[in-house]
Design a protein around this motif. Structure first.
Motif: not given
Lengths: 392, 298
Positions: A253-262, A242-250
């Motif tokens: 990094y700065e606002s991950p949407n989940s503990v996994y991404v962070a 699954r894709i957890v988050q799609v966003s620009t690199p910043d």
């Protein structure tokens, strides 16, 4: 760290004034994506490699698929190349379903992780291989190959065989070969994985440069988050199909949407606690007995008493000998460990509660004159906007 | 260079000296001698008792008479040419049979490969002679093959296969097939699977990817296998004498007859020396192929 493209300023002031505009086709409602995954599922027997995945990729993007091995990123790429077909759902390239199109008929080329250079052919013939199979007139082929050789600075090696050149040069031959047919989409499977660190850094910028020069849409698969952050316009973080988050690199990094991404991207302190709304965007996080709650902000306040994770990057935590006056949050602790990385040091500070919080500081002084050392009692502090409240 | 390394290098050279160079020197010497009714059946023999003059007279009696004789009797060059023809045709036939087998083995799931490899080598576990005799049973007029073909109604009268060149081809292909399969399999097996995907990705159909990538990359294996079949097939003696007929002329058979029927050791030795000279060319080509392949792999 998103990358912008330059556009020319008004004719009158062409001299120095060049305005940087934002390259964000994903925010343009009228922009048509070049690649669309629509509810794609891929199963191998009982194993689900990709689960109900929907994703848009836009023209001229440098799109990174990032995740640990086995997360499905390679399967996703192989479906784009045509080596795998989706079990369910559809993949559109330029609005056309490509499920039935075999790999040799797709306007998509791939740069393989092993480079897959033909060992019996010279660098020149490797690059010309795809062109000879296309309907390009025979007379135009040498010109196109030379163009690719110049682009990748391989001119002096045209007559060599793959085993007679270095790893970095092989990587560039693989890139030139996959770009020669001017594909609509170029897939790069761990393109820099086999290179050593220094060469990898240089090559990252070369890749970005070539992507910009050719205007090709790049999709890169990597497990190296630093690489994804450096080269990509957008990053998709994947986990178990699954894709957890799609966003620009910043933003990743700065606002991950989940503990996994962070946790996956960079270094981060994660503190579990319960959130209580204070006022406006501010919330308090109660995280340990006898410790002052952490004051943090969140655009969407969560219900009182909700289980949350407070996440803060080590570089956003300040370290000092005295308790700072003006910081919203401050805790004291003892330095347990110092990771010296040359330009920066990471201090592992043990709090009275037993939690360990990492704080990073740049080494503006020489190591011998470092302010803090092992076993020192120090204060860690951060503002109320420095961290994030994560609910998932 | 320390003693250990000197010793390690010395061993193969000593082996070569004792088992190849000295015997070859003896054969070469016999080929320069004359026949004689004696034991052994040639002259001159070195007599140390005469001292220096004995050695001089010994060497003065050696000549190239036997080699001249080989050019005068057409039997020999017909035999050489016929051997070359039979070895060439058999090598090509072995390649045609062996390549698909090697390819299928390399493409099979990796857990099956050791078993398949075993099956290819398995015939070596029984005596070569017994296997050739078994082929006589299969190929004869009343043999299994003819009975089978008659039974399914493909032929009305039994075919004559045994004691013809056909039987020789079948025998050579059967005997030397593993020597063809194994090097081709080795070349195909280590081929990176992503090469075929890359070829397809760059616009090849499956067939053209096979011709443009798989075939060139298996070339070293094909060359090695072909020489491993061609070199021994050229001097083959057992298969043509057991399966071939009176019309099958191969130099190995001629050699055997010179030695044991005619007891003309000098002419037989000359035939052997020429055969060796003929074999040096393919052996050198084989070595060059191996060397080139090693360079590619570095």
């Amino acid at each position: 760290m998103w990358r912008g493209v330059f556009v020319h300023a008004d004719g009158a002031t062409m001299t120095q004034q060049q305005k940087k505009t934002v390259f964000e086709p994903w925010d343009e409602p009228n922009e048509q994506p070049i690649i669309q995954f629509k509810n794609v599922t891929k199963r191998f027997g009982s194993f689900t490699a990709i689960e109900d995945l929907t994703l848009d990729i836009y023209r001229k993007e440098f799109f990174a698929l990032l995740g640990p091995s086995g997360c499905g990123k390679t399967t996703l790429m192989r479906m784009l190349a045509g080596f795998e077909t989706p079990t369910e759902g559809s993949i559109l390239l330029d609005n056309k379903d490509i499920a039935a199109v075999p790999p040799n008929k797709r306007a998509v080329n791939m740069m393989f992780q092993s480079y897959a250079l033909f060992p019996h052919l010279t660098v020149f013939e490797n690059i010309a291989f795809g062109l000879r199979r296309s309907n390009m007139p025979k007379a135009d082929i040498p010109g196109r190959v030379e163009e690719m050789l110049r682009l990748t600075q391989l001119m002096p090696f045209a007559k060599r065989k793959p085993h007679q050149i270095s790893g970095g040069q092989r990587q560039r031959v693989a890139l030139a070969r996959s770009l020669a047919k001017a594909p609509k989409l170029l897939l790069l499977d761990e393109p820099l994985g086999a290179l050593d660190k220094k060469l990898r850094n240089d090559t990252q910028f070369e890749l970005m440069d070539i992507q910009e020069k050719t205007g090709t849409t790049f999709v890169i698969v990597t497990h190296d988050q630093e690489e994804a952050m450096t080269v990509a316009s957008r990053v998709a973080v994947m986990d178990q199909g699954r894709i957890v988050q799609v966003s620009t690199p910043d933003r990743i990094y700065e606002s991950p949407n989940s503990v996994y991404v962070a946790d996956f991207i960079g270094d981060i302190n994660l503190i579990k606690g319960k959130a209580y709304h204070v006022a406006g965007e501010q919330s308090e996080i109660h995280w340990a007995e006898g410790q002052a709650p952490i004051l943090a902000t969140s655009a969407t306040p969560c219900p009182d008493g909700a289980d949350v994770t407070f996440a803060i990057r080590p570089e956003k935590v300040a370290i000092s000998a005295e308790r700072p006056e003006d910081m919203a949050n401050a805790v004291s602790g003892k330095i347990l460990d110092i990771a010296y990385l040359g330009n920066i040091s990471t201090y592992h500070v043990e709090l009275p509660s037993g939690d360990i919080v990492k704080a990073q500081a740049t080494n503006t002084r020489r190591v011998a004159r470092r302010r803090f050392t092992w076993e020192d009692e120090v204060w860690l502090s951060w503002t109320d906007t420095a961290g994030l409240i994560l609910t998932t | 260079m320390d003693l250990r390394r000197k010793f390690l290098i010395f061993v193969p050279y000593a082996w070569l000296l004792v088992l190849f160079l000295i015997p070859f020197g003896i054969v070469l010497k016999i080929s320069l001698s004359d026949t004689a009714l004696a034991i052994p059946p040639y002259t001159p023999k070195l007599d140390w008792s005469d001292g220096w003059s004995g050695i001089i007279s010994y060497f003065s009696q050696l000549d190239f008479e036997n080699y001249v004789f080989l050019t005068e009797d057409s039997l020999y060059y017909v035999a050489y040419l016929s051997s070359l023809k039979i070895a060439t045709i058999s090598t090509i036939a072995t390649l045609i049979v062996g390549y698909p087998i090697a390819y299928a083995m390399a493409k099979s799931p990796s857990h099956l490969r050791p078993t398949l490899m075993m099956l290819v080598i398995l015939p070596f576990w029984t005596s070569f002679l017994i296997r050739v005799y078994a082929w006589m049973g299969i190929l004869s007029q009343e043999g299994l093959l003819n009975q089978f073909l008659l039974w399914i109604g493909l032929i009305a009268t039994p075919l004559t296969i045994l004691n013809t060149n056909w039987a020789v081809y079948i025998g050579i292909v059967y005997t030397y097939l593993p020597f063809m399969i194994l090097p081709i399999y080795a070349a195909l097996e280590k081929m990176d699977g992503s090469l075929m995907e890359a070829a397809e990705d760059l616009g090849c159909s499956a067939i053209s990817a096979f011709w443009l990538v798989t075939v060139p990359l298996s070339k070293p294996g094909v060359i090695a296998g072909s020489f491993l079949v061609f070199i021994p097939a050229l001097g083959e003696f057992v298969i043509p004498s057991l399966l071939g007929g009176s019309k099958t002329i191969m130099i190995g058979k001629v050699l055997w007859e010179e030695f044991f029927s005619n007891r003309d050791w000098p002419v037989a030795s000359a035939v052997a020396v020429i055969l060796l000279v003929l074999l040096i060319i393919p052996i050198m080509l084989f070595q060059r192929n191996e060397r080139k392949q090693r360079e590619m792999e570095q």
